[in-house]
Design a protein around this motif. Structure first.
Motif, PDB file in Angstrom:
ATOM      1  N   UNK A  16     -12.816   1.092  -7.005  1.00 57.65           N
ATOM      2  CA  UNK A  16     -11.748   0.116  -7.208  1.00 57.65           C
ATOM      3  C   UNK A  16     -11.150  -0.273  -5.864  1.00 57.65           C
ATOM      4  N   UNK A  17     -11.166  -1.561  -5.578  1.00 60.61           N
ATOM      5  CA  UNK A  17     -10.546  -2.069  -4.360  1.00 60.61           C
ATOM      6  C   UNK A  17      -9.153  -2.582  -4.714  1.00 60.61           C
ATOM      7  N   UNK A  18      -8.215  -2.320  -3.816  1.00 57.77           N
ATOM      8  CA  UNK A  18      -6.855  -2.803  -4.019  1.00 57.77           C
ATOM      9  C   UNK A  18      -6.225  -3.019  -2.646  1.00 57.77           C
ATOM     10  N   UNK A  19      -5.062  -3.662  -2.649  1.00 59.74           N
ATOM     11  CA  UNK A  19      -4.383  -3.888  -1.379  1.00 59.74           C
ATOM     12  C   UNK A  19      -2.877  -3.852  -1.589  1.00 59.74           C
ATOM     13  N   UNK A  20      -2.200  -3.487  -0.520  1.00 57.52           N
ATOM     14  CA  UNK A  20      -0.742  -3.500  -0.486  1.00 57.52           C
ATOM     15  C   UNK A  20      -0.349  -4.332   0.726  1.00 57.52           C
ATOM     16  N   UNK A  21       0.015  -5.570   0.477  1.00 58.36           N
ATOM     17  CA  UNK A  21       0.315  -6.467   1.596  1.00 58.36           C
ATOM     18  C   UNK A  21       1.574  -6.049   2.356  1.00 58.36           C
ATOM     19  N   UNK A  22       2.457  -5.322   1.707  1.00 61.40           N
ATOM     20  CA  UNK A  22       3.652  -4.836   2.403  1.00 61.40           C
ATOM     21  C   UNK A  22       3.319  -3.731   3.395  1.00 61.40           C
ATOM     22  N   UNK A  23       2.191  -3.060   3.157  1.00 58.17           N
ATOM     23  CA  UNK A  23       1.773  -1.960   4.037  1.00 58.17           C
ATOM     24  C   UNK A  23       0.584  -2.342   4.909  1.00 58.17           C
ATOM     25  N   UNK A  24       0.149  -3.605   4.822  1.00 52.48           N
ATOM     26  CA  UNK A  24      -0.995  -4.071   5.617  1.00 52.48           C
ATOM     27  C   UNK A  24      -2.226  -3.197   5.394  1.00 52.48           C
ATOM     28  N   UNK A  25      -2.437  -2.798   4.166  1.00 52.28           N
ATOM     29  CA  UNK A  25      -3.477  -1.825   3.877  1.00 52.28           C
ATOM     30  C   UNK A  25      -4.324  -2.259   2.686  1.00 52.28           C
ATOM     31  N   UNK A  26      -5.623  -2.046   2.824  1.00 47.80           N
ATOM     32  CA  UNK A  26      -6.555  -2.210   1.710  1.00 47.80           C
ATOM     33  C   UNK A  26      -7.144  -0.839   1.406  1.00 47.80           C
ATOM     34  N   UNK A  27      -7.373  -0.593   0.141  1.00 45.55           N
ATOM     35  CA  UNK A  27      -7.853   0.715  -0.312  1.00 45.55           C
ATOM     36  C   UNK A  27      -9.188   0.574  -1.041  1.00 45.55           C
ATOM     37  N   UNK A  28      -9.915   1.686  -1.057  1.00 47.28           N
ATOM     38  CA  UNK A  28     -11.106   1.777  -1.893  1.00 47.28           C
ATOM     39  C   UNK A  28     -11.067   3.128  -2.579  1.00 47.28           C
ATOM     40  N   UNK A  29     -10.762   3.111  -3.862  1.00 48.49           N
ATOM     41  CA  UNK A  29     -10.790   4.335  -4.662  1.00 48.49           C
ATOM     42  C   UNK A  29     -12.205   4.528  -5.171  1.00 48.49           C
TER      43      UNK A  29
END
Length: 118
Positions: free
Chosen positions: A69-82
């Motif tokens: 699962x890809x997701x992002x948090x624009x407030x933290x300038x971060x993209x994730x890959x679970x």
């Protein structure tokens, strides 16, 4: 210029999970499409997942659907890959990429190693 720094890789047993992070700096993160790619030893780099600037649109390689699962948090300038239900064949260096639109990958991170043991 955009700098991308990945983290979260490591050694995990088959069936386990990892969550990768990629922090971006140098440009407004919310203007960037983001993607995850991987490269296994002796193989070419392959697409894993992408996410649009808003996060509302995602896309996955078929073999990863339902597990990653890809997701992002624009407030933290971060993209994730679970990554769940990991398999030994998932062993690779995982890198994040950024660009003005999906497919135009202008910036790349240095990668983080994921090793899945049988």
């Amino acid at each position: 210029q955009v700098q991308l720094v990945e983290s979260g890789g490591g050694l995990v047993q088959a069936g386990g999970s990892l969550k990768l992070s990629c922090v971006a700096s140098g440009r407004t993160f919310s203007s960037l499409a983001m993607g995850w790619f991987r490269q296994a030893p002796g193989k070419e780099r392959e697409f894993v997942a992408t996410i649009s600037q808003s996060g509302r649109s995602t896309n996955y390689k078929n073999t990863m659907k339902g597990r990653f699962t890809i997701s992002r948090d624009n407030a933290k300038n971060t993209v994730y890959l679970q990554m769940n239900s990991l398999k030994p064949e998932d062993t690779a260096v995982f890198s994040c990429a950024a660009g003005p639109v999906i497919g135009a990958w202008t910036y790349w991170g240095q990668g983080t190693q994921v090793t899945v043991s049988a």
